[in-house]
Design an enzyme around this catalytic site. Structure first.
Site, PDB file in Angstrom:
ATOM      1  N   HIS A  24       0.862  -1.192   0.000  1.00 33.55           N
ATOM      2  CA  HIS A  24       0.000   0.000   0.000  1.00 33.55           C
ATOM      3  C   HIS A  24       0.893   1.235   0.000  1.00 33.55           C
ATOM      4  CE1 HIS A  24      -4.048   1.896   0.920  1.00 33.55           C
ATOM      5  NE2 HIS A  24      -3.194   2.906   0.882  1.00 33.55           N
ATOM      6  N   HIS A  26       1.511   4.883  -2.449  1.00 39.98           N
ATOM      7  CA  HIS A  26       1.112   5.729  -3.586  1.00 39.98           C
ATOM      8  C   HIS A  26       2.365   6.361  -4.181  1.00 39.98           C
ATOM      9  CE1 HIS A  26      -3.248   5.669  -2.575  1.00 39.98           C
ATOM     10  NE2 HIS A  26      -2.766   5.409  -1.364  1.00 39.98           N
ATOM     11  N   ASP A 145      -5.209   3.566  -9.651  1.00 37.59           N
ATOM     12  CA  ASP A 145      -6.129   3.993  -8.593  1.00 37.59           C
ATOM     13  C   ASP A 145      -7.070   5.091  -9.104  1.00 37.59           C
ATOM     14  OD1 ASP A 145      -6.849   3.411  -5.979  1.00 37.59           O
ATOM     15  OD2 ASP A 145      -5.709   5.081  -5.134  1.00 37.59           O
ATOM     16  N   GLY A 179      -9.143   8.011  -2.376  1.00 43.23           N
ATOM     17  CA  GLY A 179      -9.917   9.246  -2.223  1.00 43.23           C
ATOM     18  C   GLY A 179     -10.782   9.238  -0.975  1.00 43.23           C
ATOM     19  N   HIS A 206      -9.524   1.117  -0.864  1.00 42.31           N
ATOM     20  CA  HIS A 206      -9.378   1.779   0.437  1.00 42.31           C
ATOM     21  C   HIS A 206     -10.756   1.693   1.091  1.00 42.31           C
ATOM     22  CE1 HIS A 206      -5.839   3.635  -1.403  1.00 42.31           C
ATOM     23  NE2 HIS A 206      -5.560   4.322  -0.315  1.00 42.31           N
ATOM     24  N   GLU A 209     -11.215   3.676   6.369  1.00 42.28           N
ATOM     25  CA  GLU A 209     -10.161   4.620   6.789  1.00 42.28           C
ATOM     26  C   GLU A 209     -10.817   5.805   7.496  1.00 42.28           C
ATOM     27  OE1 GLU A 209      -8.070   6.477   3.532  1.00 42.28           O
ATOM     28  OE2 GLU A 209      -6.321   6.964   4.767  1.00 42.28           O
ATOM     29  N   ASP A 286       1.987   3.794   2.836  1.00 46.31           N
ATOM     30  CA  ASP A 286       0.967   4.667   2.231  1.00 46.31           C
ATOM     31  C   ASP A 286       1.587   5.824   1.423  1.00 46.31           C
ATOM     32  OD1 ASP A 286      -1.603   5.361   1.544  1.00 46.31           O
ATOM     33  OD2 ASP A 286      -2.223   6.048   3.524  1.00 46.31           O
TER      34      ASP A 286
HETATM   35  N1  ADE Z   1      -4.543   8.825  -1.685  1.00 44.51           N
HETATM   36  C1  ADE Z   1      -3.295   8.785  -1.189  1.00 44.51           C
HETATM   37  N2  ADE Z   1      -3.281   8.340   0.058  1.00 44.51           N
HETATM   38  C2  ADE Z   1      -4.574   8.092   0.384  1.00 44.51           C
HETATM   39  C3  ADE Z   1      -5.224   7.627   1.531  1.00 44.51           C
HETATM   40  N3  ADE Z   1      -4.550   7.302   2.638  1.00 44.51           N
HETATM   41  N4  ADE Z   1      -6.564   7.521   1.516  1.00 44.51           N
HETATM   42  C4  ADE Z   1      -7.246   7.831   0.419  1.00 44.51           C
HETATM   43  N5  ADE Z   1      -6.693   8.272  -0.699  1.00 44.51           N
HETATM   44  C5  ADE Z   1      -5.375   8.408  -0.718  1.00 44.51           C
HETATM   45 ZN    ZN Z   2      -3.619   4.901   0.477  1.00 50.20          ZN
END
Ligand code: ADE
Ligand code: ZN
Length: 342
Positions: A24, A26, A145, A179, A206, A209, A286
């Site tokens: 995970h 980005h 994504d 997002g 995701h 969260e 992340d």
């Molecule tokens: N884009 C990058 N990091 C993210 C996260 N933790 N949650 C949602 N979108 C994201």
């Molecule tokens: Zn993420």
């Protein structure tokens, strides 16, 4: 917080030697302010100063974090920019003993905010992936994504681009929705997930969260194979049971959850409870440049603050391999390597 007896302190060299997968991560969230300055010098008449670049990374809550992510993403322009950031990401991962990564790239942001074609940017990313694999032996799969609050039509463009490019680029392994969950649940993406799966793509989301367990149920119901974050699963005993029984991998990102405010304090983070309940926990970073951490730090944090022993960390590393989308033969080889680390 009640903790098990203090375990032996783990050496950084041991953590580094442990073969790990990062599941995970980005791409855009790995770009440091220093790299942004470098890119700005390429493109802008008046380049960003380091102070200005650093100010883009300031946020106080999850909404602010998403805006910061967007501000950084918008400064990535050419295939050469994407090549540079991909190479640096892989170089840093390799230095931490990461042997395989599955990285999200926010194709949704490129389409929606920049209104440019993604494919030429992807060529830059691929060039770096190939070069880094030759140089460091690290492998990388891409996950395209979509930004869920841009809606299903925008997501369709992202997922269809993944399906279109995949035959020529087998490194494109999956799709996901990131997002703001508070603005868009998973259900509207059901048909698109099915279509992506039919195209041979693996499915991630995701979920849980910023929203409750219903968001995780919805992600599972539309076929997500892995859950990003899953913080709110702890609120639903039935869900915990299903996650344990089906061994659905959770891409846990402790530092991210603290920095975005999704989890108010370290003590409240459920990572240890999930592990003890038999859930398939993996540790991830992340957006390391935005959280000032990296994967090795996450393993260190699990040890120092949640009492994970060396053997537990070995199990978490093994989980990261098992939960990856790697072929079985490579999984077996890597799991064997994990067992061999002294
Ligand atoms: N884009 C990058 N990091 C993210 C996260 N933790 N949650 C949602 N979108 C994201
Ligand atoms: Zn993420």
């Amino acid at each position: 917080m009640t903790r098990p007896a203090a375990p032996r302190r783990i050496a950084a060299s041991w953590l580094r030697a442990l073969p790990k997968a990062e599941l995970h991560l980005h791409l855009e969230g790995t770009v440091s302010p220093e790299t942004l300055v470098e890119l700005s010098q390429r493109h802008d008449d008046e380049g960003l100063t380091l102070t200005e670049a650093r100010s883009l990374y300031h946020y106080t809550d999850f909404t602010g974090f998403l805006l910061a992510f967007k501000a950084v993403s918008e400064r990535l322009r050419t295939p050469e920019d994407y090549e540079l950031i991909t190479f640096r990401m892989l170089e840093r991962l390799a230095a931490q003993g990461v042997v395989h990564a599955e990285a999200y790239v926010s194709v949704g942001v490129v389409y929606y905010w920049r209104r440019i074609e993604f494919e030429s940017l992807f060529h830059g990313m691929e060039a770096a992936r190939v070069r880094a694999e030759q140089q460091f032996g690290i492998t990388l799969y891409w996950i395209f994504d979509a930004v869920r609050h841009f809606g299903p039509e925008e997501a369709a463009r992202v997922f269809r681009k993944a399906a279109e490019l995949r035959p020529a680029f087998p490194s494109i392994l999956g799709i996901g929705i990131g997002g703001d969950e508070r603005r868009a649940g998973a259900e509207p993406f059901r048909e698109l997930f099915q279509e992506a799966q039919d195209a041979g793509l693996r499915l991630t989301a995701h979920a849980g969260e910023t929203m409750g367990p219903e968001s995780i149920w919805a992600a599972l119901n539309i076929g997500a194979e892995r859950i990003g974050h899953g913080l709110s699963a702890q609120l639903d005993a039935d869900l915990m049971e299903v996650l344990a029984e089906r061994q659905i991998p959770l891409e846990i990102c402790i530092t991210s959850n603290l920095r975005t405010g999704c989890c108010p304090t370290l003590e409240e983070h459920p990572v240890r409870r999930y592990f003890d309940a038999g859930l398939m926990v993996t540790l991830n970073s992340d957006d390391p440049a935005m959280f000032e951490s990296d994967l090795q730090d996450e393993y260190r944090l699990a040890h120092d603050s949640f009492g994970f022993t060396g053997e537990h960390l070995r199990e978490l590393a093994a989980n990261s391999i098992e939960a990856s989308f790697l072929p079985a033969t490579r999984k077996v080889a890597l799991l064997h390597q994990i067992e061999q680390v002294k």
